[in-house]
Structures are given as C-alpha cells and as structure tokens.
Design a protein around this motif. Structure first.
Motif, PDB file in Angstrom:
ATOM      1  N   VAL A 385       0.865  -1.297  -0.016  1.00  0.00           N
ATOM      2  CA  VAL A 385       0.058  -0.025   0.141  1.00  0.00           C
ATOM      3  C   VAL A 385       0.882   1.245  -0.067  1.00  0.00           C
ATOM      4  O   VAL A 385       2.002   1.094   0.693  1.00  0.00           O
ATOM      5  CB  VAL A 385      -0.946   0.102   1.298  1.00  0.00           C
ATOM      6  CG1 VAL A 385      -0.133  -0.034   2.421  1.00  0.00           C
ATOM      7  CG2 VAL A 385      -2.014   1.158   1.060  1.00  0.00           C
ATOM      8  N   LYS A 386       0.392   2.321  -0.670  1.00  0.00           N
ATOM      9  CA  LYS A 386       1.315   3.439  -0.876  1.00  0.00           C
ATOM     10  C   LYS A 386       1.273   4.199   0.433  1.00  0.00           C
ATOM     11  O   LYS A 386       0.231   4.501   0.928  1.00  0.00           O
ATOM     12  CB  LYS A 386       0.813   4.403  -1.791  1.00  0.00           C
ATOM     13  CG  LYS A 386       1.500   5.666  -2.014  1.00  0.00           C
ATOM     14  CD  LYS A 386       1.096   6.432  -3.502  1.00  0.00           C
ATOM     15  CE  LYS A 386       2.138   7.445  -3.597  1.00  0.00           C
ATOM     16  NZ  LYS A 386       3.528   7.282  -3.914  1.00  0.00           N
ATOM     17  N   ASN A 396      11.303  12.124  -1.192  1.00  0.00           N
ATOM     18  CA  ASN A 396      11.511  12.000  -2.649  1.00  0.00           C
ATOM     19  C   ASN A 396      12.892  11.498  -3.128  1.00  0.00           C
ATOM     20  O   ASN A 396      13.153  11.245  -4.385  1.00  0.00           O
ATOM     21  CB  ASN A 396      10.898  13.276  -3.222  1.00  0.00           C
ATOM     22  CG  ASN A 396       9.601  13.775  -3.216  1.00  0.00           C
ATOM     23  OD1 ASN A 396       8.676  12.884  -2.962  1.00  0.00           O
ATOM     24  ND2 ASN A 396       9.174  15.017  -2.960  1.00  0.00           N
ATOM     25  N   LYS A 397      13.458  11.257  -2.107  1.00  0.00           N
ATOM     26  CA  LYS A 397      15.220  10.766  -2.403  1.00  0.00           C
ATOM     27  C   LYS A 397      15.061   9.340  -2.943  1.00  0.00           C
ATOM     28  O   LYS A 397      14.146   8.415  -2.656  1.00  0.00           O
ATOM     29  CB  LYS A 397      15.853  10.762  -1.140  1.00  0.00           C
ATOM     30  CG  LYS A 397      17.418  10.589  -1.393  1.00  0.00           C
ATOM     31  CD  LYS A 397      17.828  11.787  -1.881  1.00  0.00           C
ATOM     32  CE  LYS A 397      19.550  11.777  -1.970  1.00  0.00           C
ATOM     33  NZ  LYS A 397      19.989  13.009  -2.391  1.00  0.00           N
ATOM     34  N   ALA A 411      14.532  -8.340 -12.730  1.00  0.00           N
ATOM     35  CA  ALA A 411      13.156  -8.712 -12.097  1.00  0.00           C
ATOM     36  C   ALA A 411      13.015  -7.713 -11.193  1.00  0.00           C
ATOM     37  O   ALA A 411      11.806  -7.036 -10.775  1.00  0.00           O
ATOM     38  CB  ALA A 411      13.315 -10.341 -11.631  1.00  0.00           C
ATOM     39  N   LEU A 412      14.156  -7.620 -10.341  1.00  0.00           N
ATOM     40  CA  LEU A 412      14.082  -6.421  -9.147  1.00  0.00           C
ATOM     41  C   LEU A 412      13.619  -5.141  -9.530  1.00  0.00           C
ATOM     42  O   LEU A 412      12.762  -4.463  -9.152  1.00  0.00           O
ATOM     43  CB  LEU A 412      15.348  -6.507  -8.298  1.00  0.00           C
ATOM     44  CG  LEU A 412      15.770  -7.847  -7.551  1.00  0.00           C
ATOM     45  CD1 LEU A 412      16.923  -7.323  -6.821  1.00  0.00           C
ATOM     46  CD2 LEU A 412      14.602  -8.127  -6.424  1.00  0.00           C
ATOM     47  N   ALA A 413      14.257  -4.762 -10.740  1.00  0.00           N
ATOM     48  CA  ALA A 413      14.148  -3.253 -11.397  1.00  0.00           C
ATOM     49  C   ALA A 413      12.622  -3.284 -11.949  1.00  0.00           C
ATOM     50  O   ALA A 413      12.018  -2.294 -11.670  1.00  0.00           O
ATOM     51  CB  ALA A 413      15.051  -3.007 -12.539  1.00  0.00           C
ATOM     52  N   SER A 414      11.977  -4.341 -12.516  1.00  0.00           N
ATOM     53  CA  SER A 414      10.756  -4.128 -12.713  1.00  0.00           C
ATOM     54  C   SER A 414       9.729  -3.998 -11.724  1.00  0.00           C
ATOM     55  O   SER A 414       8.861  -3.094 -12.005  1.00  0.00           O
ATOM     56  CB  SER A 414      10.362  -5.696 -13.699  1.00  0.00           C
ATOM     57  OG  SER A 414       8.983  -5.598 -14.068  1.00  0.00           O
ATOM     58  N   LEU A 419       6.677  -0.022  -8.301  1.00  0.00           N
ATOM     59  CA  LEU A 419       6.416   0.510  -7.002  1.00  0.00           C
ATOM     60  C   LEU A 419       6.497   1.893  -6.860  1.00  0.00           C
ATOM     61  O   LEU A 419       5.962   2.621  -6.170  1.00  0.00           O
ATOM     62  CB  LEU A 419       7.313  -0.220  -5.737  1.00  0.00           C
ATOM     63  CG  LEU A 419       6.966  -1.480  -5.739  1.00  0.00           C
ATOM     64  CD1 LEU A 419       7.884  -2.161  -4.846  1.00  0.00           C
ATOM     65  CD2 LEU A 419       5.491  -1.858  -4.973  1.00  0.00           C
ATOM     66  N   LYS A 420       7.501   2.612  -7.821  1.00  0.00           N
ATOM     67  CA  LYS A 420       7.758   3.828  -7.883  1.00  0.00           C
ATOM     68  C   LYS A 420       6.635   4.699  -8.366  1.00  0.00           C
ATOM     69  O   LYS A 420       6.275   5.768  -8.097  1.00  0.00           O
ATOM     70  CB  LYS A 420       9.005   4.089  -8.398  1.00  0.00           C
ATOM     71  CG  LYS A 420      10.225   3.888  -7.947  1.00  0.00           C
ATOM     72  CD  LYS A 420      11.674   4.471  -8.285  1.00  0.00           C
ATOM     73  CE  LYS A 420      11.839   4.050  -9.835  1.00  0.00           C
ATOM     74  NZ  LYS A 420      12.898   4.398 -10.181  1.00  0.00           N
TER      75      LYS A 420
END
Length: 420
Positions: A385-386, A396-397, A411-414, A419-420
C-alpha cells in the motif's frame, strides 16, 4: 683469491655501469642529471630486493667521488651515525646509504634530520616497503622518492654476461661457457633479482669441474640445480601483496578469466588462503552483487571447502569460483545505494521518523500520535500500500539505481519501477 661474493664485486662503480633503471639513470634522467651537476639531494629508492638500490647508491658515490658509507637502520645504532656525521663535518659531504630506512626509529631520525637539512649528509634510503605507507613523514618530506623497476630478462642476461667477461671483478679470468638455455634459466628464474642470479651463476661455476682444456661448461641441468625454484617475490605484509590482491579483484571485476587465474596462482604460490578467501567474498557481493545473488553463497561454500581440504587441492574449488565470478554479470548497485544513504546522514540530512512509523507498543503511544495512521501492507491486495516511509526532508529521495546486467536484478528493477 677474492672471497667477496660475485654479486658484491660486480656492483657498478659509476652510473654508466648500472643495468636497467633507465628512467632514473639514463641520459637526461633525474639521477643522471643530479650526478653530472654534482647537486645531490637526499632520496629514497623503493623496489623489490636485488634490483639495484645499493648499486645506484654506490654508483652515485663513485661518480661524484664523495665519501660513501653504508648503514642499516635496524642493526646500526646512533653512535654509528655519529661517526658518519663527524666525517661529514670534516669532508663537507657524505653519501649515506641507509638500508631498511622504513625501520628508522625516532632517536636516529631526530639525529639525522639536521644533517639532511644542511646537506652535509646525502641520505639514500633503500626500502622494499612503500615509502608512502612505511616511512616517517619527517624523513619522507626531505627526500625525493624514486621507484625502481623490476629488471627484464634481457637486463638480467646483460648482468650475467658482464660478470662472465669481467676479468677484474668478475669471472673473466676463467674460461666459462654458459649454454644459452642455462643463461636464460638464470635470467628468467630469478624474478628480476640480479643478486640471486649472480649468486647462482657463481655457485654453478665454483661447483663445476674444470675440463682438461681449462673450460668450465654450464648446462641447463647445472643451472637448474643452482637455481632450483623460481624466486617468487610475495611478502604477505608488503606492498606487493596488496598490489596482487588489487589486480586479482580488478581482473575479476573486468571479467578477464585468464588474468584472474594468473593472480590467483600467485596468491596460491604464496600460500595465502586467508587473503584469497576474504577477497573472493568481497568480490561476490561488491562486484557481482544483485546481478547474480547466488554467487555469494557459492563462493562461501567453495572457500569453506578449500579451508577444509587445504592446499594443494584447495586450488580446485577456488579456480571454480574465480571463473564463475569472472563470467557472472556485474552489479554494484546495492552498496552504491547504501553509500548514498550514508552520505546523506553524514551531511546531516536526516529528519524525524514519520509518526505513523514510530513505535506504538507502549501505553500512551496513541495519545502521542505514534503509529496511529500506519497502514499494514498485509491487509492490502498484493501485500503493498502506498504510504511515506522516509523522513520528510528525504521523502522523494532515490538511492537505489538498478542495473540491467543480470536476470535477477532485471526482475527486481521491474518490481521497483512499478512501486515507484
């Protein structure tokens, strides 16, 4: 009969006789210019054993005709230095070769400093240790530092042939024939150490029977007997040790399997399993990282196996690991992200932990607003959840910048991007 060793007798008397080190003693180079101008300054000669530190010092003295004295920073005491100083006062200048200068204690150093300042003693310090690490700054700041280069095989052959032909200081009064492969063995198997090569040559000559025609013939077998094992320079506490470890890691980081195996071989020949083990574990996480996360556990398993079975068999799991690490995709994204976060902390960019993240496991926490607005991710679809986790000054860092060099981190980057 001259009882002094051949290597001692063949020390150059002038800088023109010095073999190698052309970057220092060649025409127009710094030491050559100093000698010709007779404007000597104190210096530290740094390099592995047997490559000419003492030779350069004695050649400088021979070329300038100044008095020349040799002391050792460990075995000679302050009184010995006082004798040299007294001679300097009488003659105006003395060249002092101080071997193992990195071992100079404070009392001897304090005595020498005024004489270095006024130029009455020209110090030529000889050391195998990196002077920037090992020599007291008070001495180092008053000296030029010159690094000597390891001699090539051709340089070594020149030194050997000169000793064979020299009838005054060398072996020239005898009829000596050294077969080419024997000469090459002396030159290449002494690892750039002229002293070692000349000692082996002298042993070969003195231990070989003179033929009826007066000739002493040295073949490869004799050469190998007199210089049985390649001289391998690797002091575990010395500068060369760290150079090899550095080259080892950089070769793996650069995916050069052959170079990495070469440096691994040098470390194995030095019998240095602890340094190999530590460096491989560092590499697995520093250079391979998230591009191949299993490299770390596999490297640890190989190291534990190597430690259990010992050398020589330990080389087998180590070789497997080095090749895998070389050919693995590389990523340093994880520790760079952490270093960036730590850098902000050290700059004072910190901020308060958000209230909804603070500990709420005590009476009265709710009244203080601790944890009240916290959203429990497991209560939401997909377990996410955001909500804000970073303190306000950093909210925002972005620290982690994934690399796309391995399937796992891709896969982690995806996931990260979503999430970002």
């Amino acid at each position: 009969m001259n009882l002094k060793p051949l290597a001692f007798r063949m020390r150059p008397k002038t800088i023109e006789e010095i073999i190698g080190q052309k970057h220092l003693v060649g025409e127009g180079k710094i030491i050559n210019r100093m000698v010709k101008a007779k404007q000597l300054s104190s210096m530290i000669l740094y390099g592995p054993p047997g490559i000419g530190k003492t030779s350069i010092a004695s050649a400088i003295a021979g070329s300038t005709r100044f008095a020349f004295r040799t002391l050792n920073a460990v075995t000679n005491n302050k009184k010995d230095m006082e004798i040299v100083a007294a001679e300097a006062k009488m003659s105006g200048k003395v060249i002092l070769l101080l071997d193992e200068v990195h071992r100079l204690d404070k009392a001897k150093q304090d005595f020498l400093l005024p004489f270095l300042e006024n130029g009455m003693i020209v110090l030529i310090g000889a050391t195998t240790s990196n002077p920037f690490h090992a020599i007291n700054p008070a001495i180092r700041s008053r000296c030029q530092i010159f690094e000597l280069e390891r001699l090539s095989v051709e340089d070594m052959k020149e030194a050997l042939l000169r000793a064979i032909k020299d009838s005054e200081r060398g072996l020239g009064k005898q009829q000596i024939i050294v077969e080419e492969d024997a000469l090459t063995h002396f030159a290449s198997s002494s690892n750039g150490d002229v002293r070692s090569a000349l000692n082996a040559l002298e042993l070969a000559v003195t231990s070989t029977e003179v033929k009826e025609d007066g000739i002493v013939s040295i073949d490869l077998q004799t050469a190998e007997e007199c210089l049985q094992k390649k001289s391998f320079s690797h002091d575990k506490g010395g500068d060369a040790h760290y150079d090899v470890l550095s080259a080892f890691q950089k070769s793996i980081r650069g995916s050069d399997v052959n170079a990495a195996l070469h440096y691994l071989g040098r470390l194995i020949e030095a019998g240095d399993l602890p340094s190999i083990s530590r460096r491989l574990l560092v590499i697995a996480y520093e250079d391979i990282g998230l591009a191949n996360p299993q490299a770390g556990p596999r490297a640890l398993a190989a190291i534990e196996t190597a430690e259990r079975i010992g050398f020589p068999e330990a080389r087998i799991p180590l070789a497997n690991t080095v090749i895998e690490l070389c050919l693995s995709p590389k990523s340093n994204s994880a520790y760079l992200a952490l270093d960036a976060a730590i850098a902000d902390l050290r700059k004072g960019i910190i901020g308060e932990v958000p209230k909804h993240l603070k500990d709420a496991h005590y009476i009265g926490a709710k009244e203080l607003g601790r944890g009240v607005e916290y959203l429990y991710p497991h209560d939401y679809e997909g377990g996410w959840v955001k909500q804000q986790y970073l303190p306000d000054p950093l909210k925002n860092k972005i620290y982690y910048e994934p690399k796309k060099t391995g399937k796992f981190e891709q896969a982690l980057a995806s996931i990260y991007d979503k999430l970002k």
